[in-house]
Design a protein around this motif. Structure first.
Motif, PDB file in Angstrom:
ATOM      1  N   GLY A 168       0.791  -1.224   0.000  1.00  0.00           N
ATOM      2  CA  GLY A 168       0.000   0.000   0.000  1.00  0.00           C
ATOM      3  C   GLY A 168       0.823   1.273   0.000  1.00  0.00           C
ATOM      4  N   SER A 169       2.136   1.170  -0.100  1.00  0.00           N
ATOM      5  CA  SER A 169       3.001   2.354  -0.057  1.00  0.00           C
ATOM      6  C   SER A 169       3.168   2.976  -1.435  1.00  0.00           C
ATOM      7  CB  SER A 169       4.370   1.983   0.521  1.00  0.00           C
ATOM      8  OG  SER A 169       5.018   1.042  -0.318  1.00  0.00           O
ATOM      9  N   PHE A 170       3.671   4.201  -1.446  1.00  0.00           N
ATOM     10  CA  PHE A 170       3.934   4.943  -2.685  1.00  0.00           C
ATOM     11  C   PHE A 170       5.371   5.449  -2.590  1.00  0.00           C
ATOM     12  CE2 PHE A 170       2.079   8.522  -5.631  1.00  0.00           C
ATOM     13  CZ  PHE A 170       3.095   8.280  -6.545  1.00  0.00           C
ATOM     14  N   THR A 171       6.263   4.840  -3.389  1.00  0.00           N
ATOM     15  CA  THR A 171       7.689   5.142  -3.335  1.00  0.00           C
ATOM     16  C   THR A 171       8.150   5.720  -4.662  1.00  0.00           C
ATOM     17  OG1 THR A 171       8.077   3.334  -1.775  1.00  0.00           O
ATOM     18  CG2 THR A 171       9.996   4.180  -2.966  1.00  0.00           C
ATOM     19  N   ALA A 172       8.926   6.791  -4.601  1.00  0.00           N
ATOM     20  CA  ALA A 172       9.555   7.359  -5.802  1.00  0.00           C
ATOM     21  C   ALA A 172      11.043   7.049  -5.761  1.00  0.00           C
ATOM     22  CB  ALA A 172       9.333   8.862  -5.869  1.00  0.00           C
ATOM     23  N   ILE A 173      11.572   6.650  -6.901  1.00  0.00           N
ATOM     24  CA  ILE A 173      13.014   6.481  -7.060  1.00  0.00           C
ATOM     25  C   ILE A 173      13.479   7.551  -8.025  1.00  0.00           C
ATOM     26  CG2 ILE A 173      14.857   4.981  -7.904  1.00  0.00           C
ATOM     27  CD1 ILE A 173      13.225   2.615  -6.954  1.00  0.00           C
ATOM     28  N   MET A 174      14.355   8.405  -7.554  1.00  0.00           N
ATOM     29  CA  MET A 174      14.787   9.553  -8.332  1.00  0.00           C
ATOM     30  C   MET A 174      16.262   9.417  -8.685  1.00  0.00           C
ATOM     31  SD  MET A 174      13.972  13.494  -7.348  1.00  0.00           S
ATOM     32  CE  MET A 174      15.555  14.209  -7.037  1.00  0.00           C
ATOM     33  N   GLY A 175      16.581   9.843  -9.894  1.00  0.00           N
ATOM     34  CA  GLY A 175      17.972   9.813 -10.317  1.00  0.00           C
ATOM     35  C   GLY A 175      18.122  10.372 -11.709  1.00  0.00           C
ATOM     36  N   LYS A 176      19.342  10.744 -12.039  1.00  0.00           N
ATOM     37  CA  LYS A 176      19.617  11.268 -13.366  1.00  0.00           C
ATOM     38  C   LYS A 176      19.585  10.153 -14.401  1.00  0.00           C
ATOM     39  CE  LYS A 176      22.594  15.006 -11.635  1.00  0.00           C
ATOM     40  NZ  LYS A 176      23.969  15.571 -11.647  1.00  0.00           N
ATOM     41  N   SER A 177      19.570  10.544 -15.674  1.00  0.00           N
ATOM     42  CA  SER A 177      19.664   9.568 -16.752  1.00  0.00           C
ATOM     43  C   SER A 177      20.946   8.756 -16.594  1.00  0.00           C
ATOM     44  CB  SER A 177      19.659  10.294 -18.098  1.00  0.00           C
ATOM     45  OG  SER A 177      19.795   9.389 -19.157  1.00  0.00           O
ATOM     46  N   GLY A 178      20.817   7.428 -16.697  1.00  0.00           N
ATOM     47  CA  GLY A 178      21.981   6.564 -16.549  1.00  0.00           C
ATOM     48  C   GLY A 178      22.261   6.105 -15.139  1.00  0.00           C
ATOM     49  N   SER A 179      21.414   6.509 -14.188  1.00  0.00           N
ATOM     50  CA  SER A 179      21.648   6.135 -12.785  1.00  0.00           C
ATOM     51  C   SER A 179      21.255   4.691 -12.491  1.00  0.00           C
ATOM     52  CB  SER A 179      20.884   7.078 -11.852  1.00  0.00           C
ATOM     53  OG  SER A 179      19.486   6.987 -12.084  1.00  0.00           O
ATOM     54  N   GLY A 180      20.459   4.069 -13.376  1.00  0.00           N
ATOM     55  CA  GLY A 180      20.040   2.684 -13.170  1.00  0.00           C
ATOM     56  C   GLY A 180      18.586   2.523 -12.805  1.00  0.00           C
ATOM     57  N   LYS A 181      17.835   3.628 -12.724  1.00  0.00           N
ATOM     58  CA  LYS A 181      16.467   3.531 -12.223  1.00  0.00           C
ATOM     59  C   LYS A 181      15.535   2.768 -13.172  1.00  0.00           C
ATOM     60  CE  LYS A 181      15.239   8.301 -13.604  1.00  0.00           C
ATOM     61  NZ  LYS A 181      16.415   8.468 -14.513  1.00  0.00           N
ATOM     62  N   SER A 182      15.647   2.986 -14.471  1.00  0.00           N
ATOM     63  CA  SER A 182      14.797   2.254 -15.412  1.00  0.00           C
ATOM     64  C   SER A 182      15.186   0.781 -15.482  1.00  0.00           C
ATOM     65  CB  SER A 182      14.870   2.877 -16.807  1.00  0.00           C
ATOM     66  OG  SER A 182      14.284   4.168 -16.809  1.00  0.00           O
ATOM     67  N   GLU A 190       5.177   9.029  -0.947  1.00  0.00           N
ATOM     68  CA  GLU A 190       5.342   9.077   0.504  1.00  0.00           C
ATOM     69  C   GLU A 190       6.811   9.120   0.917  1.00  0.00           C
ATOM     70  OE1 GLU A 190       1.295   6.433   1.319  1.00  0.00           O
ATOM     71  OE2 GLU A 190       3.252   5.484   1.221  1.00  0.00           O
ATOM     72  N   ARG A 191       7.667   8.562   0.082  1.00  0.00           N
ATOM     73  CA  ARG A 191       9.105   8.614   0.348  1.00  0.00           C
ATOM     74  C   ARG A 191       9.849   8.614  -0.978  1.00  0.00           C
ATOM     75  NH1 ARG A 191      11.824   2.777   1.651  1.00  0.00           N
ATOM     76  NH2 ARG A 191      10.592   1.560   0.188  1.00  0.00           N
ATOM     77  N   THR A 192      11.076   9.116  -0.941  1.00  0.00           N
ATOM     78  CA  THR A 192      11.919   9.184  -2.134  1.00  0.00           C
ATOM     79  C   THR A 192      13.248   8.508  -1.849  1.00  0.00           C
ATOM     80  OG1 THR A 192      10.913  11.269  -2.864  1.00  0.00           O
ATOM     81  CG2 THR A 192      13.064  10.719  -3.770  1.00  0.00           C
ATOM     82  N   LEU A 193      13.667   7.660  -2.785  1.00  0.00           N
ATOM     83  CA  LEU A 193      14.983   7.041  -2.737  1.00  0.00           C
ATOM     84  C   LEU A 193      15.809   7.633  -3.865  1.00  0.00           C
ATOM     85  CD1 LEU A 193      13.875   3.292  -2.356  1.00  0.00           C
ATOM     86  CD2 LEU A 193      14.136   5.018  -0.570  1.00  0.00           C
ATOM     87  N   LEU A 194      16.982   8.149  -3.554  1.00  0.00           N
ATOM     88  CA  LEU A 194      17.834   8.786  -4.554  1.00  0.00           C
ATOM     89  C   LEU A 194      18.889   7.792  -5.032  1.00  0.00           C
ATOM     90  CD1 LEU A 194      18.438  11.380  -6.095  1.00  0.00           C
ATOM     91  CD2 LEU A 194      19.919  12.078  -4.203  1.00  0.00           C
ATOM     92  N   LEU A 195      18.863   7.537  -6.336  1.00  0.00           N
ATOM     93  CA  LEU A 195      19.755   6.545  -6.944  1.00  0.00           C
ATOM     94  C   LEU A 195      20.849   7.251  -7.744  1.00  0.00           C
ATOM     95  CD1 LEU A 195      20.004   3.422  -7.323  1.00  0.00           C
ATOM     96  CD2 LEU A 195      18.664   3.692  -9.417  1.00  0.00           C
TER      97      LEU A 195
END
Length: 226
Positions: free
Chosen positions: A33-47, A209-214
């Motif tokens: 039930g959580s909502f998490t964002a993963i943020m990072g620049k292009s090439g950081s590995g997020k996709s 609800e929270r952000t993880l920076l990659l």
């Protein structure tokens, strides 16, 4: 309860000249039930990370558990069922079918999974995303923002355990980005679907609800947004 657990994941890409590690010993969990964002620049590995969780890419080591099941050990048939029934996907390269009307596009996951249409749920999605008046239109007749809303409805329609979103506002202007994210936030509050969204936009990440920076395949910062 943890719905998603990513444990010590490594992912490399190799070419004739070198091997590049895209994800390096990556671990995190998302509560049901959580909502998490993963943020990072292009090439950081997020996709790449999102594609691994969607079982579209294999990992080199580690494990990815959804509801306690390690999806990296699934057979091809199990992966197909997992993608069809357990997750919803809104990726930039997952286009709508151009010769099918909006409603047909939205109902496609139900037809593929041979599930009955929950009319009340479909009506709720149409109203929440303000696309009820567009059900007979073709995708090419819609604006970019409307197409994204249809894609989100399609991802939600079979009530998945986990919704994966890769830059859902990447092609939208700031006004349509705000509209879409407000609608997504409202849907999350109603449905309590676990959402994992990757973005390079700090304003978009703030809706989670929270952000993880990659960065360079590693998490360098984790913060609660509220």
């Amino acid at each position: 309860m943890k719905l998603l657990e990513v444990k010590n994941v490594h992912k490399c890409y190799a070419n004739t000249r070198r091997v590049s590690e895209v994800l390096h010993d990556l671990s995190f969990a998302a509560e049901e039930g959580s909502f998490t964002a993963i943020m990072g620049k292009s090439g950081s590995g997020k996709s790449t990370l999102l594609n691994c969780i969607a079982s579209l890419l294999p990992i080199d080591s580690g494990s990815i558990l959804v509801k306690g099941q390690d999806i990296t050990a699934f057979s091809r048939k199990q992966r197909e069922v997992y993608r069809r029934e357990d997750i919803g996907i809104v990726f930039q390269d997952f286009a709508l079918l151009p010769f099918h009307c909006v409603l047909e596009n939205i109902l496609l996951p139900l037809h593929l999974a041979k599930k009955a249409v929950d009319q009340a749920h479909v009506e709720m999605l149409l109203q929440a995303l303000d696309i009820a008046q567009l059900t007979t239109a073709l995708p090419q007749e819609l604006s970019g923002g409307e197409q994204q809303r249809v894609a989100i409805a399609r991802a939600f329609v079979h009530q998945p355990k986990l919704l994966l979103m890769d830059e859902p506002t990447g092609n939208l202007d700031s006004e349509n980005t705000h509209i879409l994210m407000e609608m997504l936030k409202e849907l999350h509050e109603k449905q309590k679907t676990t959402i994992l969204l990757v973005t390079h936009d700090r304003d978009v990440a703030a809706y989670a609800e929270r952000t993880l920076l990659l960065q360079d395949g590693k998490f360098i910062e984790k913060c609660d947004n509220h």
